[in-house]
Design an enzyme around this catalytic site. Structure first.
Site, PDB file in Angstrom:
ATOM      1  N   LYS A   1       0.830  -1.218   0.000  1.00 22.57           N
ATOM      2  CA  LYS A   1       0.000   0.000   0.000  1.00 22.57           C
ATOM      3  C   LYS A   1       0.865   1.269   0.000  1.00 22.57           C
ATOM      4  O   LYS A   1       2.080   1.203   0.185  1.00 22.57           O
ATOM      5  CB  LYS A   1      -0.954  -0.004   1.192  1.00 22.57           C
ATOM      6  CG  LYS A   1      -1.686  -1.299   1.413  1.00 22.57           C
ATOM      7  CD  LYS A   1      -2.688  -1.663   0.318  1.00 22.57           C
ATOM      8  CE  LYS A   1      -3.240  -3.042   0.641  1.00 22.57           C
ATOM      9  NZ  LYS A   1      -4.363  -3.513  -0.070  1.00 22.57           N
TER      10      LYS A   1
HETATM   11  C1  LIG Z   1      -5.186  -4.718   0.829  1.00 24.87           C
HETATM   12  C2  LIG Z   1      -6.646  -4.593   0.870  1.00 24.87           C
HETATM   13  C3  LIG Z   1      -7.395  -4.991   1.986  1.00 24.87           C
HETATM   14  C4  LIG Z   1      -6.808  -5.792   3.118  1.00 24.87           C
HETATM   15  O1  LIG Z   1      -5.817  -5.149   3.812  1.00 24.87           O
HETATM   16  P1  LIG Z   1      -4.975  -5.946   4.939  1.00 24.87           P
HETATM   17  O2  LIG Z   1      -4.263  -4.854   5.668  1.00 24.87           O
HETATM   18  O3  LIG Z   1      -4.055  -6.869   4.196  1.00 24.87           O
HETATM   19  O4  LIG Z   1      -5.940  -6.675   5.791  1.00 24.87           O
HETATM   20  C5  LIG Z   1      -8.747  -4.727   2.020  1.00 24.87           C
HETATM   21  N1  LIG Z   1      -9.355  -4.119   0.989  1.00 24.87           N
HETATM   22  C6  LIG Z   1      -8.687  -3.765  -0.119  1.00 24.87           C
HETATM   23  C7  LIG Z   1      -9.423  -3.082  -1.232  1.00 24.87           C
HETATM   24  C8  LIG Z   1      -7.313  -4.009  -0.228  1.00 24.87           C
HETATM   25  O5  LIG Z   1      -6.663  -3.700  -1.355  1.00 24.87           O
END
Ligand SMILES: *Cc1c(COP(=O)(O)O)cnc(C)c1O
Length: 413
Positions: free
Chosen positions: A197
């Site tokens: 992210k």
């Molecule tokens: C990455 C992601 C998540 C999950 O995030 P985590 O921190 O890995 O639990 C949820 N929703 C979307 C759209 C994502 O891209």
């Protein structure tokens, strides 16, 4: 060249901040988490931010906090990462999937059609970092007819008196809506700090609170900190400060707190985010647009309009008129050339588990349409000019190749 899809941003500042944590001899939840939370308040303009160990944990925690359980429904888009629906299933409730618009965001009209007396929450997903149509969604949950239909089962549901609007902002930290941080649009905004992210803590997430009266966001913050640490009334950091060994367990909490060693990474990144890291992503996004705009196959992703500006988490390229098989071939050709790309997302009804629950892709035609010709290109601050040129040349070459095969097949048949 071999260009990774989304490597984490690790500079000297990140390394120094992590080393500082190691040397301080305190590696789990403590001052770094507190500092990251305070940076998040600056970024969102909100009053409360609770760091946790993932987006998924944060979502499970907040659905539990609201009392979502068996018999309840939560509306989610079909086009998202599985976690958006799995958090609902983990609470024993039912995810009700709806289709998306051409900009990848949840279709408010479809949401409206799916609202029932069982609906407790909507999770809107800011795909690629582009905020959803929050004005429409906010109006929807406040509509008198929709409010009357709402059946509160817990004290918090009674206090809110309507459907809870949650933003899955896993992609959209720093995004703008109506000139203000997009996190101000929903009741609850949850960020992800997973390794790919815009800001990362390796694994992690943050729950931002924007609850209306009569909620006291400060009070809920205090509660949620305990809720994320087993419901224990004295955290390990406080206990380490003296001979204060006694603690109590006040309720059935989760164990979802973020450690300082992780927070340190995000803390060093967030300090450079608004002025440096996010603008670098924007530059790459604009450069992709410039490189492809002369080609009639280019479907430009919405990154900015009158109301919204994305956080430039992804560059979701779509190729006009290609089939899913051609898109797959395009990816193979790019990977052969060392350009690592991705697809965001495989709609959930195409995944085995969701199929087994009875979700069918035929009910989400626009999700399929967007998925079939989508390829996410590398977009991150470390991407060099030379790499960017290499990617755009490779994409143009490979699209022509893939489209050429189509012409050839036509000629031969
Ligand atoms: C990455 C992601 C998540 C999950 O995030 P985590 O921190 O890995 O639990 C949820 N929703 C979307 C759209 C994502 O891209």
């Amino acid at each position: 060249m071999n260009i990774p899809f989304s490597p984490p941003f690790i500079d000297q500042a990140v390394i120094d901040e992590v080393l500082d944590t190691l040397r301080a001899n305190w590696i789990t939840t403590g001052p770094k988490v507190k500092a990251l939370e305070s940076e998040l308040l600056n970024l969102t303009g909100l009053k409360a931010a609770v760091c946790v160990n993932s987006w998924t944990s944060g979502a499970i925690m907040m659905l539990n906090w609201f009392g979502v359980g068996p018999g309840d429904e939560v509306i989610v888009p079909a086009y998202t990462y599985c976690a958006t629906a799995l958090c609902v299933l983990h609470c024993g409730a039912t995810p009700v999937m709806v289709d998306i618009l051409d900009d990848f965001t949840i279709d408010p009209e479809m949401v409206k059609r799916k609202i029932s007396a069982r609906t407790k929450a909507i999770i809107a997903v800011d795909i690629a970092g582009l905020p959803c149509h929050y004005e429409e969604l906010k109006a929807l949950v406040r509509e008198p007819v929709v409010r009357t239909q709402f059946v509160p089962k817990t004290a918090r549901q009674t206090s809110l008196g309507r459907i809870l609007l949650i933003s899955d902002a896993a992609h959209s930290i720093g995004a703008i809506y109506d000139g203000k941080p997009a996190a101000q649009q929903s009741d609850i905004t949850i960020f992800s700090f997973h390794a790919v992210k815009n800001i990362t803590t390796a694994e992690g997430g943050c729950i931002c609170l924007n609850l209306p009266e009569p909620f006291d966001n400060q009070e809920e913050y205090t509660f949620l900190k305990l809720f994320s640490m087993n419901g224990q009334n004295r955290d390990a950091f406080a206990k380490s400060k003296g001979a204060n060994w006694r603690y109590d367990i006040l309720f059935k909490g989760f164990k979802m707190n973020m450690p300082d060693i992780c927070a340190a990474i995000g803390l060093a990144q967030i300090k450079q985010y608004v002025n440096t890291l996010m603008p670098l992503r924007k530059i790459i996004s604009l450069r992709y647009g410039d490189a492809f705009k002369a080609h009639d196959w280019f479907i430009e992703p919405v990154m900015q309009d009158e109301k919204r500006e994305a956080s430039y988490h992804l560059f979701p390229l779509r190729i006009k008129g290609i089939t899913e098989a051609q898109r797959d071939q395009l990816i193979d050709e790019l990977v052969i050339r060392g350009v690592n790309v991705n697809v965001h997302f495989i709609p959930m009804p195409m995944l085995t588990y969701f199929k087994s629950l009875g979700y069918a892709m035929a009910n989400f035609p626009n999700s399929y349409k967007q998925f079939a010709n989508e390829v996410s290109l590398p977009i991150y601050p470390q991407l060099s000019d030379a790499e960017l040129h290499y990617i755009t040349d490779a994409v143009i070459e490979c699209v022509q190749l893939v489209k050429g095969t189509e012409t050839l097949v036509k000629v031969l048949s």
